[in-house]
Design an enzyme around this catalytic site. Structure first.
Site, PDB file in Angstrom:
ATOM      1  N   ASP A 145      -3.826  -0.265   6.879  1.00  0.00           N
ATOM      2  CA  ASP A 145      -4.849  -1.321   6.941  1.00  0.00           C
ATOM      3  C   ASP A 145      -6.149  -0.628   6.550  1.00  0.00           C
ATOM      4  O   ASP A 145      -6.881  -0.117   7.391  1.00  0.00           O
ATOM      5  CB  ASP A 145      -4.911  -1.909   8.345  1.00  0.00           C
TER       6      ASP A 145
ATOM      7  N   CYS B 243      -8.663  -6.703   4.734  1.00  0.00           N
ATOM      8  CA  CYS B 243      -9.260  -7.997   5.097  1.00  0.00           C
ATOM      9  C   CYS B 243     -10.402  -8.292   4.124  1.00  0.00           C
ATOM     10  O   CYS B 243     -11.555  -8.472   4.523  1.00  0.00           O
ATOM     11  CB  CYS B 243      -9.737  -7.996   6.549  1.00  0.00           C
TER      12      CYS B 243
END
Length: 409
Positions: free
Chosen positions: A295, A348
């Protein structure tokens, strides 16, 4: 100045200035800006005012410009004060008299008469905001044909999403907390709930995590004791998911303060992971892993529902700074996989350079994401990648913007 509510408005002005002039995040600016504001309610109000100004700034400015003979400079204090005043009336339902009483003192020694006149003119016109906020030109250009749907998803702040430690207890916690579930192990509650006061917090039955943020871990499946590396792990939501799914987790991050939050979350939920504080660009694992979740650090433009400051802080320079770091992390992660191992990459971000552009250069075997692995209403791309944005699942409250891809070695 001893005016009830004035410190909150002064703090909101400071927050907005920190974002627009210094490029700080709202979180970074909050510690100093809110220091003189007493009470949780007023601190929350200051944050809400600043957030709504940043969310709707283009539209608020259009209203202001429609009521002035000469356009105010973009960085003029009267413009910022008028943005704050209008945001309260049009977004937070604050009575106009309270807005005037707490807003005009922000211009002590300045053009109060101008601000009062513009505000009064707009109130007499009965102005309103559009259904969806206007995006800054640079963001709209980068997001292209997706921009309209993304903007529509920004009209309201997001609900509160929880990930459950035990997905088998989804119905139980939905009943206890009065939430709705979009897939097993997920709950959605109305925004505004005091997290630490909710049932299940103290016993670690759940943690706060946006629906989209929880999807990358789900794409790795059940751990069954296999070894996984959570790369850039803090503050730990994905680490908790992996541990709860039966993985033997190594969680690595460079930031000491964020690492402590990860440890605190592990303790609260009674889950286990080996926590390593190290620079992923210098660290070497003692043995390869069966799976790696990267991530990656990114511009976080996909979180613009809850962090509208990214609409104004992020541009080509910030994106260009992130891309080489993501490439280096991907290259290292690919080397640390066992044969047959799985790599999931997630950001994100709504920026193509950080998502599709990165995935296109990975030299591992694609492991396409399947529609059956995703919540109803989401589907993978033709390349087997996942792209989400705030305009998706809007009838259910939306979700953050993410890019996710999966490969095997």
């Amino acid at each position: 100045m001893d005016i009830p509510g004035f410190p909150a408005r002064r703090a909101a002005l400071t927050l907005i200035d920190a974002v627009l002039r210094r490029g700080e995040t709202l979180d970074q600016a909050a510690s100093s800006a809110l220091g003189r504001v007493k009470g949780d309610a007023d601190r929350a109000l200051a944050r809400a005012i600043a957030s709504e100004v940043l969310r709707w700034r283009r539209d608020l400015d259009a209203l202001i410009d429609s009521a002035t003979a000469q356009v105010l400079p973009a960085d003029a204090k009267p413009r910022a004060v008028l943005e704050i005043m209008l945001a309260q009336v049009l977004r937070l339902d604050t009575p106009p008299h309270a807005v005037i009483a707490t807003g005009l003192p922000l211009l002590a020694g300045g053009p109060r008469r101008l601000a009062h006149g513009v505000f009064s003119t707009l109130m007499k016109r009965g102005v309103s905001l559009p259904q969806a906020p206007g995006l800054p030109d640079a963001a709209a250009a980068r997001w292209g044909e997706r921009a309209g749907a993304i903007a529509a998803g920004l009209a309201e702040p997001p609900p509160l999403d929880l990930t459950l430690r035990d997905p088998a207890e989804t119905d139980l916690w939905a009943e206890r907390l009065g939430g709705v579930s979009l897939l097993p192990g997920h709950l959605r509650l109305p925004r505004g709930a005091a997290v630490e006061g909710l049932a299940g917090f103290g016993e670690g039955a759940w943690w706060v995590q946006d629906l989209a943020a929880g999807l990358p871990v789900r794409l790795l499946g059940e751990g069954r004791g296999r070894r996984v590396l959570d790369l850039c792990a803090a503050p730990g939501g994905k680490t908790l998911q992996l541990a709860a799914a039966g993985w033997d987790v190594t969680a690595l991050d460079i930031a000491g303060r964020r690492i402590q939050r990860l440890r605190d979350n592990l303790a609260r939920t009674s889950l286990h992971a080996e926590v390593v504080q190290a620079d992923a660009l210098a660290w070497e694992p003692p043995a390869p892993f069966d799976a790696i979740l990267l991530d990656a650090p990114c511009t976080a433009t996909g979180t613009c529902r809850r962090h509208p400051d990214v609409l104004h802080r992020i541009g080509a320079r910030q994106i260009a700074d992130m891309v080489p770091l993501q490439q280096r992390l991907l290259d290292r992660a690919a080397r640390w996989l066992n044969p047959g191992g799985t790599l999931v990459y997630a950001v994100c971000s709504l920026e193509p350079d950080e998502g599709v552009g990165q995935a296109a250069r990975v030299r591992l075997s694609p492991d396409p994401i399947l529609a059956t692995e995703l919540p109803a209403g989401l589907a993978p791309t033709g390349d087997g990648w996942l792209l989400t944005d705030p305009g998706m699942l809007s009838e259910a409250g939306g979700l953050d913007g993410f890019f996710v891809a999966r490969w095997c070695r």
